[in-house]
Design a protein around this motif. Structure first.
Motif, short mmCIF file in Angstrom:
data_model
loop_
_atom_site.label_atom_id
_atom_site.label_comp_id
_atom_site.label_asym_id
_atom_site.label_seq_id
_atom_site.Cartn_x
_atom_site.Cartn_y
_atom_site.Cartn_z
N TYR A 263 38.84 18.15 12.71
CA TYR A 263 39.38 19.93 12.76
C TYR A 263 39.33 20.23 14.43
O TYR A 263 39.88 20.76 14.82
CB TYR A 263 38.47 20.91 11.68
CG TYR A 263 38.64 20.70 10.24
CD1 TYR A 263 40.35 20.35 9.93
CD2 TYR A 263 37.94 21.46 9.65
CE1 TYR A 263 40.13 20.14 8.57
CE2 TYR A 263 38.28 21.75 8.44
CZ TYR A 263 38.87 20.78 7.85
OH TYR A 263 39.35 20.48 6.41
N ALA A 264 38.43 19.29 14.64
CA ALA A 264 37.77 19.79 16.11
C ALA A 264 39.20 19.14 17.47
O ALA A 264 39.72 19.70 18.13
CB ALA A 264 36.96 19.35 16.62
N ARG A 265 39.61 18.00 16.10
CA ARG A 265 40.38 17.10 16.98
C ARG A 265 41.41 17.40 16.74
O ARG A 265 42.52 17.62 18.02
CB ARG A 265 40.57 15.73 16.48
CG ARG A 265 41.09 14.90 17.67
CD ARG A 265 40.31 13.38 17.37
NE ARG A 265 40.53 12.51 16.03
CZ ARG A 265 40.46 11.52 15.68
NH1 ARG A 265 39.85 10.54 16.57
NH2 ARG A 265 39.88 11.52 14.70
N MET A 266 41.63 18.94 15.67
CA MET A 266 43.44 19.78 15.34
C MET A 266 43.05 21.00 16.68
O MET A 266 44.02 21.63 16.84
CB MET A 266 42.79 20.24 14.53
CG MET A 266 43.42 18.74 13.29
SD MET A 266 43.61 19.22 11.73
CE MET A 266 44.68 20.53 11.10
N GLY A 267 41.47 21.18 17.62
CA GLY A 267 41.84 22.55 17.94
C GLY A 267 41.66 22.98 17.53
O GLY A 267 41.74 24.30 18.11
N LEU A 268 41.11 23.51 15.66
CA LEU A 268 40.06 24.40 15.33
C LEU A 268 39.20 24.91 15.79
O LEU A 268 38.65 25.11 15.60
CB LEU A 268 40.08 23.52 13.91
CG LEU A 268 41.67 24.03 12.82
CD1 LEU A 268 41.92 23.40 11.70
CD2 LEU A 268 42.81 25.59 13.38
N ILE A 269 39.05 25.56 17.47
CA ILE A 269 38.04 25.87 17.99
C ILE A 269 37.78 26.89 17.64
O ILE A 269 38.72 27.61 18.51
CB ILE A 269 37.86 25.07 19.26
CG1 ILE A 269 38.51 23.98 19.69
CG2 ILE A 269 36.69 24.94 19.72
CD1 ILE A 269 37.93 22.60 18.88
N PRO A 270 36.62 28.08 17.18
CA PRO A 270 36.25 29.29 17.95
C PRO A 270 36.12 29.64 19.05
O PRO A 270 35.71 28.77 19.91
CB PRO A 270 34.71 29.48 16.68
CG PRO A 270 34.11 28.49 17.06
CD PRO A 270 35.43 26.90 17.01
N GLN A 294 33.06 17.32 22.50
CA GLN A 294 32.41 17.88 22.94
C GLN A 294 32.14 19.28 22.16
O GLN A 294 30.89 20.24 22.53
CB GLN A 294 32.58 18.28 24.71
CG GLN A 294 32.48 17.47 25.06
CD GLN A 294 32.73 17.24 26.54
OE1 GLN A 294 33.11 18.02 27.32
NE2 GLN A 294 32.84 15.61 27.15
N ASP A 295 33.13 19.77 22.01
CA ASP A 295 34.02 21.13 21.09
C ASP A 295 33.20 21.01 20.33
O ASP A 295 32.18 22.68 20.01
CB ASP A 295 34.69 21.65 20.67
CG ASP A 295 36.13 21.21 22.03
OD1 ASP A 295 35.91 21.95 23.10
OD2 ASP A 295 37.34 20.77 21.57
N LEU A 296 32.04 19.76 19.47
CA LEU A 296 31.48 20.09 18.65
C LEU A 296 29.78 20.68 19.00
O LEU A 296 28.91 21.09 18.09
CB LEU A 296 31.18 18.87 17.29
CG LEU A 296 32.48 17.85 16.44
CD1 LEU A 296 32.42 17.09 16.48
CD2 LEU A 296 31.48 18.82 15.07
N CYS A 297 29.58 20.09 20.06
CA CYS A 297 28.72 20.56 20.78
C CYS A 297 28.31 22.06 21.00
O CYS A 297 26.92 22.51 21.47
CB CYS A 297 27.89 19.78 21.70
SG CYS A 297 28.06 17.96 21.59
N PHE A 298 29.52 22.36 20.96
CA PHE A 298 29.78 24.10 21.94
C PHE A 298 29.47 25.26 20.51
O PHE A 298 30.10 26.58 20.89
CB PHE A 298 30.59 24.23 22.50
CG PHE A 298 30.30 23.17 24.19
CD1 PHE A 298 28.77 23.87 25.20
CD2 PHE A 298 30.67 22.13 24.66
CE1 PHE A 298 28.36 23.61 25.84
CE2 PHE A 298 30.14 22.74 25.72
CZ PHE A 298 29.36 22.88 26.76
N ASP A 299 30.19 24.06 19.36
CA ASP A 299 30.60 25.15 18.39
C ASP A 299 29.13 26.40 17.74
O ASP A 299 28.42 25.76 17.59
CB ASP A 299 30.84 24.24 16.76
CG ASP A 299 31.20 24.61 16.14
OD1 ASP A 299 32.15 25.76 15.95
OD2 ASP A 299 30.63 24.87 14.90
#
Ligand code: CO
Ligand code: CO
Length: 348
Positions: A263-270, A294-299
Protein backbone atom coordinates in the motif's frame (compact mmCIF):
# COMPACT_ATOMS: atom_id res chain seq x y z
CA UNK A 1 -30.63 13.36 12.71
CA UNK A 2 -28.58 11.30 10.22
CA UNK A 3 -30.41 7.99 9.54
CA UNK A 4 -28.59 5.22 11.47
CA UNK A 5 -27.89 3.16 8.36
CA UNK A 6 -26.04 6.13 6.81
CA UNK A 7 -23.78 6.78 9.79
CA UNK A 8 -20.10 6.33 8.76
CA UNK A 9 -17.87 7.61 11.53
CA UNK A 10 -14.84 8.03 9.23
CA UNK A 11 -16.84 10.17 6.75
CA UNK A 12 -17.47 12.74 9.48
CA UNK A 13 -13.82 13.53 10.12
CA UNK A 14 -10.97 15.21 8.24
CA UNK A 15 -8.07 13.25 9.71
CA UNK A 16 -8.23 10.03 11.67
CA UNK A 17 -6.60 8.43 14.67
CA UNK A 18 -3.10 9.49 15.72
CA UNK A 19 -2.63 10.95 12.21
CA UNK A 20 -4.77 13.83 13.52
CA UNK A 21 -1.97 14.88 15.89
CA UNK A 22 -0.52 18.35 15.42
CA UNK A 23 2.87 18.24 13.71
CA UNK A 24 5.78 17.80 16.14
CA UNK A 25 7.59 20.88 14.86
CA UNK A 26 4.67 23.25 15.33
CA UNK A 27 3.94 21.78 18.76
CA UNK A 28 7.51 22.32 19.95
CA UNK A 29 7.31 26.02 18.92
CA UNK A 30 4.13 26.60 20.91
CA UNK A 31 5.31 24.71 24.00
CA UNK A 32 8.45 26.89 24.12
CA UNK A 33 6.29 29.87 25.07
CA UNK A 34 4.88 28.23 28.23
CA UNK A 35 6.17 29.26 31.66
CA UNK A 36 8.56 26.83 33.38
CA UNK A 37 7.45 24.94 36.45
CA UNK A 38 9.88 23.87 39.14
CA UNK A 39 8.81 21.14 41.56
CA UNK A 40 11.23 18.51 42.81
CA UNK A 41 8.44 15.93 42.74
CA UNK A 42 7.73 16.47 39.05
CA UNK A 43 9.86 13.57 37.77
CA UNK A 44 8.81 13.80 34.10
CA UNK A 45 7.36 17.05 32.75
CA UNK A 46 6.75 18.73 29.46
CA UNK A 47 10.39 19.30 28.36
CA UNK A 48 11.33 15.81 27.22
CA UNK A 49 8.21 15.03 25.12
CA UNK A 50 7.76 11.84 27.12
CA UNK A 51 4.61 9.70 27.09
CA UNK A 52 3.12 10.84 30.37
CA UNK A 53 3.64 13.34 33.17
CA UNK A 54 5.02 11.72 36.32
CA UNK A 55 4.67 13.14 39.81
CA UNK A 56 6.21 11.62 42.96
CA UNK A 57 3.68 11.22 45.75
CA UNK A 58 5.91 9.38 48.21
CA UNK A 59 9.17 7.41 48.31
CA UNK A 60 7.57 4.37 46.73
CA UNK A 61 4.74 5.84 44.66
CA UNK A 62 4.59 8.11 41.63
CA UNK A 63 1.51 9.05 39.57
CA UNK A 64 1.58 8.82 35.78
CA UNK A 65 -0.98 11.08 34.08
CA UNK A 66 -1.79 10.92 30.39
CA UNK A 67 -4.43 12.19 27.98
CA UNK A 68 -5.06 11.00 24.45
CA UNK A 69 -8.07 11.41 22.14
CA UNK A 70 -8.71 11.54 18.40
CA UNK A 71 -11.32 11.31 15.61
CA UNK A 72 -12.38 7.80 14.49
CA UNK A 73 -10.18 5.89 12.02
CA UNK A 74 -12.82 3.15 11.62
CA UNK A 75 -16.60 2.95 11.22
CA UNK A 76 -17.36 0.28 13.84
CA UNK A 77 -18.07 2.36 16.97
CA UNK A 78 -17.39 -0.45 19.47
CA UNK A 79 -14.00 -1.26 17.89
CA UNK A 80 -13.09 2.44 17.66
CA UNK A 81 -13.76 2.77 21.40
CA UNK A 82 -11.40 -0.14 22.04
CA UNK A 83 -8.68 1.37 19.85
CA UNK A 84 -8.92 4.78 21.53
CA UNK A 85 -8.67 3.20 24.97
CA UNK A 86 -5.80 0.84 24.04
CA UNK A 87 -3.98 3.88 22.64
CA UNK A 88 -4.58 6.03 25.73
CA UNK A 89 -3.61 3.24 28.15
CA UNK A 90 -0.42 2.67 26.17
CA UNK A 91 1.26 5.84 27.44
CA UNK A 92 1.05 4.49 31.00
CA UNK A 93 2.66 1.21 29.92
CA UNK A 94 5.33 3.15 28.00
CA UNK A 95 6.29 4.78 31.32
CA UNK A 96 6.52 1.37 33.02
CA UNK A 97 3.31 1.92 35.00
CA UNK A 98 0.08 0.15 35.84
CA UNK A 99 -3.14 1.98 34.78
CA UNK A 100 -5.45 2.63 37.75
CA UNK A 101 -8.19 5.11 36.80
CA UNK A 102 -9.49 6.45 33.49
CA UNK A 103 -11.76 9.37 32.50
CA UNK A 104 -13.57 9.57 29.16
CA UNK A 105 -13.24 12.62 26.92
CA UNK A 106 -15.91 12.92 24.22
CA UNK A 107 -16.88 15.26 21.39
CA UNK A 108 -20.13 14.29 19.67
CA UNK A 109 -22.38 15.69 16.89
CA UNK A 110 -26.02 16.14 17.94
CA UNK A 111 -27.14 14.88 14.52
CA UNK A 112 -25.91 11.31 15.16
CA UNK A 113 -27.89 8.78 17.18
CA UNK A 114 -26.34 8.65 20.68
CA UNK A 115 -26.57 4.86 20.48
CA UNK A 116 -23.31 5.02 18.43
CA UNK A 117 -21.65 6.99 21.20
CA UNK A 118 -22.86 4.35 23.65
CA UNK A 119 -21.06 1.70 21.57
CA UNK A 120 -17.85 3.75 21.51
CA UNK A 121 -17.93 4.18 25.29
CA UNK A 122 -18.66 0.48 25.80
CA UNK A 123 -15.60 -0.40 23.69
CA UNK A 124 -13.45 1.95 25.76
CA UNK A 125 -14.82 0.64 29.05
CA UNK A 126 -14.15 -2.98 28.03
CA UNK A 127 -10.48 -2.16 27.33
CA UNK A 128 -10.12 -0.27 30.61
CA UNK A 129 -11.50 -3.36 32.34
CA UNK A 130 -9.08 -5.62 30.46
CA UNK A 131 -6.25 -3.37 31.67
CA UNK A 132 -7.38 -3.90 35.28
CA UNK A 133 -8.15 -0.19 35.74
CA UNK A 134 -11.46 1.51 36.61
CA UNK A 135 -13.47 3.99 34.55
CA UNK A 136 -14.18 6.81 36.95
CA UNK A 137 -15.90 9.60 34.98
CA UNK A 138 -15.41 11.91 32.05
CA UNK A 139 -16.44 15.01 30.12
CA UNK A 140 -18.31 15.55 26.85
CA UNK A 141 -19.02 18.43 24.48
CA UNK A 142 -21.04 18.84 21.30
CA UNK A 143 -18.88 19.08 18.14
CA UNK A 144 -19.26 18.61 14.37
CA UNK A 145 -16.63 15.84 14.39
CA UNK A 146 -16.83 12.88 16.74
CA UNK A 147 -13.74 12.44 18.92
CA UNK A 148 -13.03 10.07 21.76
CA UNK A 149 -10.24 9.21 24.14
CA UNK A 150 -9.28 8.94 27.77
CA UNK A 151 -7.18 10.53 30.44
CA UNK A 152 -5.50 7.65 32.25
CA UNK A 153 -3.78 7.78 35.61
CA UNK A 154 -1.34 5.02 36.58
CA UNK A 155 1.00 4.07 39.40
CA UNK A 156 4.72 3.39 39.12
CA UNK A 157 7.55 3.06 41.63
CA UNK A 158 9.69 6.23 41.33
CA UNK A 159 12.83 4.08 40.82
CA UNK A 160 11.22 2.01 38.05
CA UNK A 161 10.08 4.70 35.63
CA UNK A 162 10.85 4.10 31.95
CA UNK A 163 11.78 7.28 30.09
CA UNK A 164 12.38 8.02 26.44
CA UNK A 165 15.94 9.02 27.34
CA UNK A 166 18.50 6.57 28.75
CA UNK A 167 19.41 4.50 25.68
CA UNK A 168 23.08 3.46 25.88
CA UNK A 169 25.60 2.65 23.12
CA UNK A 170 25.66 -1.13 22.68
CA UNK A 171 21.93 -1.49 23.46
CA UNK A 172 19.54 -3.33 21.18
CA UNK A 173 16.24 -1.81 20.02
CA UNK A 174 13.12 -3.89 20.26
CA UNK A 175 9.73 -3.05 18.73
CA UNK A 176 6.57 -4.89 19.86
CA UNK A 177 4.00 -4.19 17.11
CA UNK A 178 4.31 -4.18 13.29
CA UNK A 179 4.25 -0.79 11.53
CA UNK A 180 1.66 0.35 9.03
CA UNK A 181 -1.59 1.35 10.81
CA UNK A 182 -1.77 4.78 9.13
CA UNK A 183 -1.06 3.36 5.69
CA UNK A 184 -3.44 0.40 6.02
CA UNK A 185 -6.21 2.65 7.39
CA UNK A 186 -5.66 4.94 4.38
CA UNK A 187 -6.12 1.89 2.14
CA UNK A 188 -9.28 0.96 4.06
CA UNK A 189 -10.69 4.45 3.57
CA UNK A 190 -9.88 4.26 -0.17
CA UNK A 191 -11.72 0.92 -0.35
CA UNK A 192 -8.51 -0.84 -1.43
CA UNK A 193 -7.58 -2.88 1.66
CA UNK A 194 -7.75 -6.68 1.65
CA UNK A 195 -9.88 -8.43 4.30
CA UNK A 196 -6.76 -9.86 5.88
CA UNK A 197 -5.06 -6.45 6.09
CA UNK A 198 -8.24 -5.04 7.69
CA UNK A 199 -8.39 -7.83 10.27
CA UNK A 200 -4.69 -7.45 11.08
CA UNK A 201 -4.81 -3.68 11.62
CA UNK A 202 -7.85 -4.01 13.92
CA UNK A 203 -6.17 -6.80 15.90
CA UNK A 204 -3.06 -4.67 16.41
CA UNK A 205 -4.84 -1.38 17.20
CA UNK A 206 -7.10 -2.98 19.82
CA UNK A 207 -4.22 -4.90 21.44
CA UNK A 208 -3.10 -3.55 24.82
CA UNK A 209 0.63 -3.06 25.37
CA UNK A 210 0.05 -4.62 28.78
CA UNK A 211 1.60 -8.03 28.05
CA UNK A 212 4.67 -6.44 26.44
CA UNK A 213 5.09 -4.22 29.50
CA UNK A 214 4.74 -7.16 31.89
CA UNK A 215 7.41 -9.14 30.04
CA UNK A 216 9.72 -6.12 29.82
CA UNK A 217 9.52 -5.22 33.51
CA UNK A 218 11.39 -8.41 34.42
CA UNK A 219 14.48 -6.96 32.63
CA UNK A 220 16.55 -3.77 32.99
CA UNK A 221 14.86 -1.30 30.63
CA UNK A 222 17.21 1.57 29.69
CA UNK A 223 14.63 3.48 27.68
CA UNK A 224 11.06 3.03 26.40
CA UNK A 225 8.44 4.91 24.42
CA UNK A 226 5.35 3.91 22.47
CA UNK A 227 5.29 4.43 18.73
CA UNK A 228 2.23 6.55 17.90
CA UNK A 229 1.44 9.64 15.81
CA UNK A 230 5.02 10.72 15.11
CA UNK A 231 5.87 7.36 13.54
CA UNK A 232 8.85 5.13 14.29
CA UNK A 233 11.38 7.60 12.87
CA UNK A 234 10.35 10.60 14.99
CA UNK A 235 9.75 8.62 18.19
CA UNK A 236 13.21 7.08 17.67
CA UNK A 237 14.53 10.60 17.11
CA UNK A 238 13.10 11.74 20.47
CA UNK A 239 14.73 8.76 22.18
CA UNK A 240 18.09 9.40 20.48
CA UNK A 241 18.05 13.12 21.28
CA UNK A 242 17.05 12.56 24.90
CA UNK A 243 19.81 9.97 25.28
CA UNK A 244 22.45 11.81 23.17
CA UNK A 245 23.11 8.69 21.08
CA UNK A 246 22.50 7.52 17.53
CA UNK A 247 19.97 4.77 16.81
CA UNK A 248 20.83 2.52 13.84
CA UNK A 249 17.74 0.72 12.52
CA UNK A 250 17.73 -2.08 9.93
CA UNK A 251 14.63 -1.66 7.77
CA UNK A 252 14.90 -5.34 6.70
CA UNK A 253 14.23 -6.32 10.31
CA UNK A 254 11.18 -4.09 10.87
CA UNK A 255 7.95 -5.94 11.61
CA UNK A 256 5.35 -4.63 9.14
CA UNK A 257 1.64 -5.28 8.77
CA UNK A 258 0.05 -7.44 6.13
CA UNK A 259 0.13 -5.55 2.78
CA UNK A 260 1.47 -2.30 4.35
CA UNK A 261 4.61 -2.13 2.11
CA UNK A 262 2.46 -2.73 -0.99
CA UNK A 263 0.00 0.00 0.00
CA UNK A 264 2.91 2.36 0.74
CA UNK A 265 4.31 1.65 -2.72
CA UNK A 266 0.88 2.50 -4.16
CA UNK A 267 1.14 5.91 -2.48
CA UNK A 268 -1.56 5.32 0.17
CA UNK A 269 0.26 7.56 2.66
CA UNK A 270 -1.54 9.56 5.38
CA UNK A 271 -0.80 13.28 5.56
CA UNK A 272 0.83 12.94 8.99
CA UNK A 273 3.65 10.90 7.46
CA UNK A 274 4.73 13.92 5.39
CA UNK A 275 4.63 16.16 8.46
CA UNK A 276 6.79 13.67 10.35
CA UNK A 277 9.26 13.52 7.44
CA UNK A 278 9.54 17.31 7.36
CA UNK A 279 10.13 17.42 11.13
CA UNK A 280 12.87 14.77 11.01
CA UNK A 281 14.81 16.58 8.29
CA UNK A 282 18.52 15.77 8.30
CA UNK A 283 18.38 14.36 11.86
CA UNK A 284 17.25 11.07 10.30
CA UNK A 285 19.48 9.60 7.57
CA UNK A 286 18.87 6.84 5.00
CA UNK A 287 21.68 4.60 3.75
CA UNK A 288 19.96 4.11 1.09
CA UNK A 289 16.40 3.02 1.79
CA UNK A 290 13.58 2.86 -0.79
CA UNK A 291 11.13 5.76 -0.56
CA UNK A 292 8.13 3.57 0.37
CA UNK A 293 10.08 2.02 3.25
CA UNK A 294 10.85 5.52 4.47
CA UNK A 295 7.10 6.23 4.33
CA UNK A 296 6.52 3.19 6.57
CA UNK A 297 9.03 4.58 9.07
CA UNK A 298 7.24 7.97 9.11
CA UNK A 299 3.75 6.43 9.12
CA UNK A 300 1.73 7.69 12.12
CA UNK A 301 0.78 4.68 14.24
CA UNK A 302 -2.51 4.49 16.11
CA UNK A 303 -2.11 2.42 19.28
CA UNK A 304 1.34 1.31 18.12
CA UNK A 305 3.83 -0.89 19.96
CA UNK A 306 6.50 -0.18 22.54
CA UNK A 307 10.07 0.64 21.49
CA UNK A 308 12.63 -0.57 24.04
CA UNK A 309 16.35 0.06 24.39
CA UNK A 310 17.96 -2.75 26.41
CA UNK A 311 21.24 -4.68 26.67
CA UNK A 312 21.83 -7.37 24.03
CA UNK A 313 21.33 -10.11 26.64
CA UNK A 314 18.02 -8.62 27.80
CA UNK A 315 16.87 -8.20 24.19
CA UNK A 316 17.44 -11.93 23.58
CA UNK A 317 15.65 -12.86 26.81
CA UNK A 318 12.72 -10.58 25.99
CA UNK A 319 12.39 -11.97 22.45
CA UNK A 320 12.29 -15.48 23.88
CA UNK A 321 9.59 -14.46 26.35
CA UNK A 322 7.60 -12.73 23.60
CA UNK A 323 7.80 -15.89 21.49
CA UNK A 324 6.63 -18.04 24.43
CA UNK A 325 3.71 -15.64 24.94
CA UNK A 326 2.66 -16.06 21.28
CA UNK A 327 3.82 -12.53 20.37
CA UNK A 328 6.90 -13.57 18.39
CA UNK A 329 5.34 -12.68 15.05
CA UNK A 330 4.64 -9.08 16.11
CA UNK A 331 7.94 -8.28 17.86
CA UNK A 332 11.48 -7.89 16.54
CA UNK A 333 14.94 -6.61 17.39
CA UNK A 334 15.17 -3.80 14.84
CA UNK A 335 18.55 -2.22 15.47
CA UNK A 336 21.16 -1.04 17.92
CA UNK A 337 22.32 2.04 19.78
CA UNK A 338 25.66 3.66 18.88
CA UNK A 339 27.63 6.63 20.14
CA UNK A 340 26.35 9.96 18.86
CA UNK A 341 27.00 10.64 15.17
CA UNK A 342 25.87 13.39 12.86
CA UNK A 343 22.36 12.03 12.36
CA UNK A 344 20.42 10.93 15.47
CA UNK A 345 18.71 8.07 13.64
CA UNK A 346 20.23 6.09 10.74
CA UNK A 347 18.03 3.72 8.76
CA UNK A 348 19.82 1.22 6.56
CO1 CO B 1 3.27 7.90 23.82
CO1 CO C 1 0.27 10.21 23.79
Amino acid sequence: MIPDEEVRLTDMVHTAGCAAKLGPGMLAEVLKTLPRFADENLLVGIETSDDGAIYRVSEDLALIQTLDFFPPMMDDPYLFGQVAAANALSDVYACGGEPKTALNIVAWPNCVNPRFLGEILRGGADKVKEAGAVLAGGHSIQDDEPKYGLSVTGFVHPDKIWKNCGARPGDRLLLTKPLGTGIVNTAVKAGLASDEAKREVVRLMTMLNRKAKQIAETRAIHSCTDVTGFGLACHALEMARGSDVTLRIQTAKLPVQEMAPEYARMGLIPEGAYRNRAFAGAEVSWEPVAEYWQDLCFDPQTSGGLLFSVSAADADAMMEAFENAGMGRDCAVIGAVETRQEAFVCFE
